[in-house]
Design a protein around this motif. Sequence first.
Motif, PDB file in Angstrom:
ATOM      1  N   UNK A 288      33.186  35.949  46.124  1.00  0.00           N
ATOM      2  CA  UNK A 288      33.357  37.194  45.433  1.00  0.00           C
ATOM      3  C   UNK A 288      34.896  37.047  44.681  1.00  0.00           C
ATOM      4  N   UNK A 289      35.855  37.172  45.623  1.00  0.00           N
ATOM      5  CA  UNK A 289      37.288  37.013  44.988  1.00  0.00           C
ATOM      6  C   UNK A 289      37.600  35.563  44.638  1.00  0.00           C
ATOM      7  N   UNK A 290      36.690  34.643  44.572  1.00  0.00           N
ATOM      8  CA  UNK A 290      36.832  33.464  43.829  1.00  0.00           C
ATOM      9  C   UNK A 290      36.570  33.467  42.216  1.00  0.00           C
ATOM     10  N   UNK A 291      35.980  34.843  41.950  1.00  0.00           N
ATOM     11  CA  UNK A 291      35.711  35.116  40.638  1.00  0.00           C
ATOM     12  C   UNK A 291      36.556  36.241  39.928  1.00  0.00           C
ATOM     13  N   UNK A 292      37.569  36.657  40.652  1.00  0.00           N
ATOM     14  CA  UNK A 292      38.337  37.717  40.229  1.00  0.00           C
ATOM     15  C   UNK A 292      39.675  37.474  40.601  1.00  0.00           C
ATOM     16  N   UNK A 293      40.801  38.354  39.962  1.00  0.00           N
ATOM     17  CA  UNK A 293      42.087  38.227  40.520  1.00  0.00           C
ATOM     18  C   UNK A 293      42.351  38.663  41.849  1.00  0.00           C
ATOM     19  N   UNK A 294      43.275  38.220  42.603  1.00  0.00           N
ATOM     20  CA  UNK A 294      43.477  38.468  44.116  1.00  0.00           C
ATOM     21  C   UNK A 294      43.792  40.066  44.108  1.00  0.00           C
ATOM     22  N   UNK A 295      44.218  40.585  43.134  1.00  0.00           N
ATOM     23  CA  UNK A 295      44.375  42.182  43.209  1.00  0.00           C
ATOM     24  C   UNK A 295      43.344  42.912  43.439  1.00  0.00           C
ATOM     25  N   UNK A 296      41.893  42.518  43.061  1.00  0.00           N
ATOM     26  CA  UNK A 296      40.898  43.171  43.324  1.00  0.00           C
ATOM     27  C   UNK A 296      40.304  42.989  44.701  1.00  0.00           C
TER      28      UNK A 296
ATOM     29  N   UNK B 242      37.084  39.769  30.633  1.00  0.00           N
ATOM     30  CA  UNK B 242      36.083  39.180  31.569  1.00  0.00           C
ATOM     31  C   UNK B 242      36.848  38.458  32.547  1.00  0.00           C
ATOM     32  N   UNK B 243      36.603  38.734  33.760  1.00  0.00           N
ATOM     33  CA  UNK B 243      36.957  37.942  35.000  1.00  0.00           C
ATOM     34  C   UNK B 243      36.186  36.580  34.926  1.00  0.00           C
ATOM     35  N   UNK B 244      35.097  36.810  34.880  1.00  0.00           N
ATOM     36  CA  UNK B 244      34.087  35.714  35.127  1.00  0.00           C
ATOM     37  C   UNK B 244      32.841  35.631  34.243  1.00  0.00           C
ATOM     38  N   UNK B 245      32.002  34.765  34.232  1.00  0.00           N
ATOM     39  CA  UNK B 245      30.823  34.901  33.549  1.00  0.00           C
ATOM     40  C   UNK B 245      29.662  36.027  34.132  1.00  0.00           C
TER      41      UNK B 245
ATOM     42  N   UNK C 201      44.930  31.786  37.627  1.00  0.00           N
ATOM     43  CA  UNK C 201      44.824  32.976  36.831  1.00  0.00           C
ATOM     44  C   UNK C 201      43.645  33.060  35.836  1.00  0.00           C
ATOM     45  N   UNK C 202      42.377  32.197  36.120  1.00  0.00           N
ATOM     46  CA  UNK C 202      41.277  32.362  35.576  1.00  0.00           C
ATOM     47  C   UNK C 202      40.062  31.885  36.502  1.00  0.00           C
TER      48      UNK C 202
END
Length: 228
Positions: free
Chosen positions: A131-139, A4-7, A186-187
């Motif tokens: 959007x990318x505040x809720x997943x790793x920067x690689x996405x 899980x990246x986020x809720x 990292x989260x």
Amino acid sequence: MSKWYSHYDDIDGLRGAVAEGRHRDIIGGLWEALGTLQLDFLKQQGLKPGHTLIDIGCGSLRAGVPLTRYLDAGNYYGIDLRPELLEAGYDREIAAEGLAEKLPRDNLHATAEFDLSVFGIKFDYAIAQSVFTHMPISRLTDCLLAIRPNIKAGAPVYITFFERPEDADPSAPLPHEPGGIVTHPGEDPYDVKPSALRAACPPGWSLDIIGEWTHPRDQRMACFRHEG
């Protein structure tokens, strides 16, 4: 998805919130403020009614409502990971505002891989707000590579991010004001150093870190463009 990246990855919880009518809350609230902020920002950057725009991670159409109202009919498009949010946004917000004739339902697409090919056009503008505040920067790198065929050369792709100063402790939680959000490298909610944001920029893309844009939770703005 193994992690899980986020809720947003809690599908049962998200579906329950949508069923309870909390489709605005599940994407972070601030419905009027953030929808208007995005429209005003994009207009300042030259967005005109005749332009086409893709809203990446559009959720339940917080920005989609004012952008659909502003743009010419059929010129707003959105993608999101969760079809439940798209359905709620279209049925409870777009239709309720009398905007269904300006936004064909086929202009909204659920995808986990940033797939814009289903629309069959090249876009003039793109935005990915929170959007990318809720997943790793690689996405972010994955996203830019995926959308490139459907973004016009030189067209701006705006993304927001929580900034971690270059000299900050790489593991310590980082509070942001205004808004009181505490971010992590990292989260969720994720932050990123400017150097890491630049490193995420694929070959053939340029990056302009705009920075402050009066976001009520201290998210900063960046603009990516590809050379064609």
